[in-house]
Enzyme design. Structure first.
Site, PDB file in Angstrom:
ATOM      1  N   TYR A 102       0.697  -1.154  -0.029  1.00  0.00           N
ATOM      2  CA  TYR A 102      -0.067  -0.196  -0.082  1.00  0.00           C
ATOM      3  C   TYR A 102       0.978   1.058   0.174  1.00  0.00           C
ATOM      4  CZ  TYR A 102      -4.868  -1.602   0.875  1.00  0.00           C
ATOM      5  OH  TYR A 102      -5.978  -2.000   0.477  1.00  0.00           O
ATOM      6  N   LYS A 107       2.315 -13.641   6.141  1.00  0.00           N
ATOM      7  CA  LYS A 107       2.342 -14.616   5.074  1.00  0.00           C
ATOM      8  C   LYS A 107       4.000 -14.749   5.189  1.00  0.00           C
ATOM      9  CE  LYS A 107       0.533 -16.457   2.206  1.00  0.00           C
ATOM     10  NZ  LYS A 107      -0.078 -17.793   2.386  1.00  0.00           N
ATOM     11  N   ASP A 126      -3.682 -17.052   5.549  1.00  0.00           N
ATOM     12  CA  ASP A 126      -4.745 -17.746   5.078  1.00  0.00           C
ATOM     13  C   ASP A 126      -5.559 -18.721   6.153  1.00  0.00           C
ATOM     14  OD1 ASP A 126      -2.216 -18.646   4.783  1.00  0.00           O
ATOM     15  OD2 ASP A 126      -2.744 -20.212   3.240  1.00  0.00           O
ATOM     16  N   ASP A 131      -6.456  -5.449   5.532  1.00  0.00           N
ATOM     17  CA  ASP A 131      -7.687  -5.089   4.870  1.00  0.00           C
ATOM     18  C   ASP A 131      -8.486  -5.897   4.442  1.00  0.00           C
ATOM     19  OD1 ASP A 131      -9.033  -3.064   3.293  1.00  0.00           O
ATOM     20  OD2 ASP A 131      -7.774  -3.318   1.542  1.00  0.00           O
TER      21      ASP A 131
END
Ligand code: NAP
Length: 414
Positions: free
Chosen positions: A160, A227, A279, A303
């Site tokens: 971002y 992640k 995930d 987000d």
């Protein structure tokens, strides 16, 4: 102090101060607001009535907000030919605490997101999004009440950060050549390139704020969501730096992996610091939501996660947020401008109203926030709700944006 050409500083208000890491809030603080694009005007009209009613009821005439409208988005462009006038940024900085409606961001070109710009320019490094269930709201979950989390999403870094180049641009080609020649990695021809910076400083201050929040509110755990299994040097480092921050808190914080080891977690009120792969976290929030409390995430993970979590408890109509730095905060709903409902007096103002609850808590005016939450709970219990909630609640009566505001004000007496 800045001078203002388009905004008017209310004569009956005072500036909020900041010293020793704490806000100094006068009884008549000047609070700038941005109405927002699309449904923003409808929502703001209803919200400000709720805010003023709550303050009046909580404090009699002793306290009152001096609202100051500042321009951004389409309203600013019409008046000034500038989407985000400098004086608006100055006001948000100078007056420290503000609230905004959603602003339009064109996809794939045009102006850069005003929201992202504000977060970066004001260094509002944490996007805080509490997600909880309100009894009676329709939900796709069997037990939506089990979800009660607060997401702390890093707001200034990650993909971002806005450092990206179009495929085929001279910059992208130059970068691709550099990466091949100097670093020995091949990128496919005609690739767009974005950069994902995640710093030790940025990651640590975010996790630190999340832990401080958990300690202040007596919450059981902070979970870092990353992640790091794939993006080892960015998201993996986020996790490692987070654990380093946890150690700064001594026996107030215990890493999940250390639980059960001699001495670790000896304090009954110690916050457990854990981490989950992003995930898997989506599954966990669906299957075992009660095991999670505060989440600390890099920008993009947070987000996605906060919108998904909001859907679990009834949708974006009641999903608040705050962008918070050190001594400066801008509160705003999680949703966007929902343009198809603009000026229909139909959209749910609940997200901005609950963002106001967060703002009152930040100001130390918890009494006003508590009244608003009670008003909203009672409005929902009476089944007089906006279309988005009505369509998930059998037997509900659909009311307008302004009508829902009235119901919330009425519910404060309940
Ligand atoms: P959106 O404005 O959030 O709307 C998507 C859908 O979410 C709406 O059609 C509506 O669903 C539901 N929704 C949103 N707000 C709601 C509310 N207050 N009450 C009830 N339902 C609500 O997302 P978008 O259409 O993707 O984005 C529109 C514009 O907003 C874009 O320019 C985007 O960049 C911008 N945006 C701004 C912000 C911000 O200012 N912070 C954040 C996100 C997006 P139904 O149609 O099912 O009723």
């Amino acid at each position: 102090m800045a001078t203002y050409k388009y905004a008017t500083v209310p004569a009956n208000g005072e500036r909020i101060g900041y010293a020793g890491g704490e806000l100094k809030v006068p009884d008549r603080p000047i609070i700038p607001f941005i109405e927002g694009d699309g449904t923003g005007a409808d929502i703001w009209r209803a919200s400000v009535r709720v805010f003023d009613a709550a303050v009046k009821k909580a404090f009699g005439g002793k306290r009152q907000i001096a609202w100051m409208e500042v321009l951004a988005g389409e309203k600013a462009f019409t008046a000034t030919k500038d989407w985000l006038p400098q004086e608006t940024v100055d006001a948000l900085q100078e007056f420290r605490v503000s609230i905004k409606g959603p602003l339009t961001t064109p996809v794939g070109g045009g102006i850069r997101s005003l929201n992202v710009t504000l977060r970066q320019v004001l260094d509002l490094y944490a996007c805080i999004r509490p997600v909880r269930y309100f009894e009676g709201v329709g939900s796709p979950m069997k037990e939506p009440g089990q979800l009660d989390i607060t997401v702390f999403r890093e707001n200034t870094e990650d993909v971002y950060a806005g450092i990206e180049w179009k495929a085929g641009s001279p910059e992208a080609d130059k970068l691709r050549a550099f990466i091949k020649n100097e670093l020995g990695k091949d990128l496919r021809e005609h690739s767009a390139i974005g950069i994902k910076p995640m710093s030790e400083f940025g990651s640590k201050r975010l996790v630190r704020m999340a832990i401080q929040y958990a300690l202040k509110h007596n919450l059981p755990s902070v979970t870092m969501v990353h992640k790091g299994n794939i993006m080892k040097f960015t998201e993996g480092a986020f996790r490692d730096w987070g654990y380093e921050v946890g150690r700064e808190f001594g026996d107030q914080v215990v890493a999940e992996a250390d639980l059960g080891k001699a001495g670790a977690g000896a304090r009954a009120d110690a916050v457990v610091l854990k981490d989950r792969i992003a995930d898997s976290m989506f599954q966990q929030l669906l299957l075992r939501p009660s095991e999670y409390s505060v989440l600390a995430t890099p920008n993009l993970n947070g987000d996605y996660l906060s919108d998904a979590a909001a859907a679990q408890v009834g949708g974006l109509g009641i999903a608040p947020g705050g962008n918070v730095g050190d001594g400066v905060a801008v509160f705003e709903a999680t949703h966007g401008t929902a343009p198809k409902y603009a000026n229909l007096d139909r959209i749910n103002p609940g997200s901005v109203i609950l963002s106001g609850v967060m703002m009152f808590e930040y100001l130390g005016w918890e009494e006003a926030g508590t009244l608003i939450v009670r008003g909203l709970e009672n409005a929902i219990a009476s089944k007089h709700v906006t279309y988005d909630l009505a369509r998930q609640m059998p037997g509900a009566v659909e009311v307008s944006t302004s009508g829902f505001g009235d119901q919330i004000i009425k519910g404060m007496d309940g």
